[in-house]
Motif scaffolding. Structure first.
Motif, mmCIF file in Angstrom:
data_model
loop_
_atom_site.group_PDB
_atom_site.id
_atom_site.type_symbol
_atom_site.label_atom_id
_atom_site.label_comp_id
_atom_site.label_asym_id
_atom_site.label_seq_id
_atom_site.Cartn_x
_atom_site.Cartn_y
_atom_site.Cartn_z
ATOM 1 N N UNK A 141 0.825 -1.205 0.000
ATOM 2 C CA UNK A 141 0.000 0.000 0.000
ATOM 3 C C UNK A 141 0.856 1.250 0.000
ATOM 4 N N UNK A 142 0.194 2.384 -0.150
ATOM 5 C CA UNK A 142 0.916 3.639 -0.329
ATOM 6 C C UNK A 142 1.713 4.066 0.892
ATOM 7 N N UNK A 143 1.312 3.714 2.076
ATOM 8 C CA UNK A 143 2.047 4.183 3.252
ATOM 9 C C UNK A 143 3.275 3.322 3.546
ATOM 10 N N UNK A 144 3.339 2.105 3.016
ATOM 11 C CA UNK A 144 4.460 1.218 3.304
ATOM 12 C C UNK A 144 5.498 1.167 2.191
ATOM 13 N N UNK A 145 5.267 1.829 1.073
ATOM 14 C CA UNK A 145 6.129 1.625 -0.077
ATOM 15 C C UNK A 145 6.496 2.928 -0.768
ATOM 16 N N UNK A 146 7.775 3.057 -1.102
ATOM 17 C CA UNK A 146 8.218 4.114 -2.014
ATOM 18 C C UNK A 146 8.359 3.432 -3.367
ATOM 19 N N UNK A 147 7.518 3.812 -4.295
ATOM 20 C CA UNK A 147 7.472 3.127 -5.580
ATOM 21 C C UNK A 147 7.303 4.147 -6.696
ATOM 22 N N UNK A 148 6.749 3.743 -7.823
ATOM 23 C CA UNK A 148 6.588 4.657 -8.952
ATOM 24 C C UNK A 148 5.687 5.836 -8.625
ATOM 25 N N UNK A 194 6.107 7.600 -6.151
ATOM 26 C CA UNK A 194 7.056 8.571 -5.611
ATOM 27 C C UNK A 194 8.023 9.077 -6.671
ATOM 28 N N UNK A 195 8.528 8.162 -7.514
ATOM 29 C CA UNK A 195 9.549 8.576 -8.475
ATOM 30 C C UNK A 195 9.175 8.368 -9.929
ATOM 31 N N UNK A 196 7.971 8.006 -10.225
ATOM 32 C CA UNK A 196 7.527 7.880 -11.609
ATOM 33 C C UNK A 196 7.894 6.546 -12.238
#
Length: 181
Positions: free
Chosen positions: A135-142, A144-146
């Protein structure tokens, strides 16, 4: 003078160097092969953090153990499909390797989440959209950086090795989560 292989010469002189020297030399000859296998074919990878929870690190709240997986590196940038779990160089910190699921391939239109600046994005050629399962609170993914370039992908997660009760082939195509696109 006849050609004699180096190995037979070493065997003949084993008494001079002793058994330890012989075994060290025999082991040392395998180091380049092991190094090449690790760099180009595959390696074990330890999954840190909750971003791929519940698929990987499913026991994150019960234990401090990390999942150990096989990261298959041979031709990792080719044959990518939605739902695959890949390892790649983190675009914001190139010294870190990230593990995420492919949600969109080139040409797909993705409904993004915050903090991505727009609500939808078309994945450009030569890129993929990756997200963590946590989910969005546990992951830095696309989000965050596209989209990430496929050239950053270094491997595909193929098998879970540890913990034993979940060891086996990663069946990414059976994951019940609805892949968003």
């Amino acid at each position: 003078m006849a050609f004699r292989p180096v190995w037979s010469k070493i065997k003949r002189e084993r008494g001079r160097y002793g058994r330890i020297g012989y075994h060290l030399f025999a082991f040392a000859t395998w180091i380049p092969m092991i190094s090449m296998f690790h760099h180009y074919i595959g390696e074990f990878a330890w999954i840190n953090g909750p971003s791929m929870y519940p698929f990987l690190n499913a026991e994150k709240d019960q234990t401090t153990r990390k999942d150990i997986v096989i990261n298959y590196k041979l031709n990792a940038q080719y044959g990518l499909e939605r739902g695959m779990i890949v390892t790649f160089w983190n675009p914001t910190d190139p010294e870190l390797i990230a593990v995420k699921r492919i949600v969109g391939l080139e040409g797909d239109i993705i409904n993004t989440r915050s903090p991505y600046p727009s609500s939808t994005v078309r994945v450009p050629m030569g890129h993929v959209w990756v997200e963590g399962d946590g989910g969005e609170r546990l992951s830095r993914d696309s989000n965050s950086y596209g989209p990430i370039s496929t050239n950053l992908i270094i491997g595909k997660v193929t098998h879970v090795v540890w913990p034993w009760h979940r060891a086996g082939k990663v069946r990414w195509w059976e994951f019940p989560r609805d892949i968003r696109n």
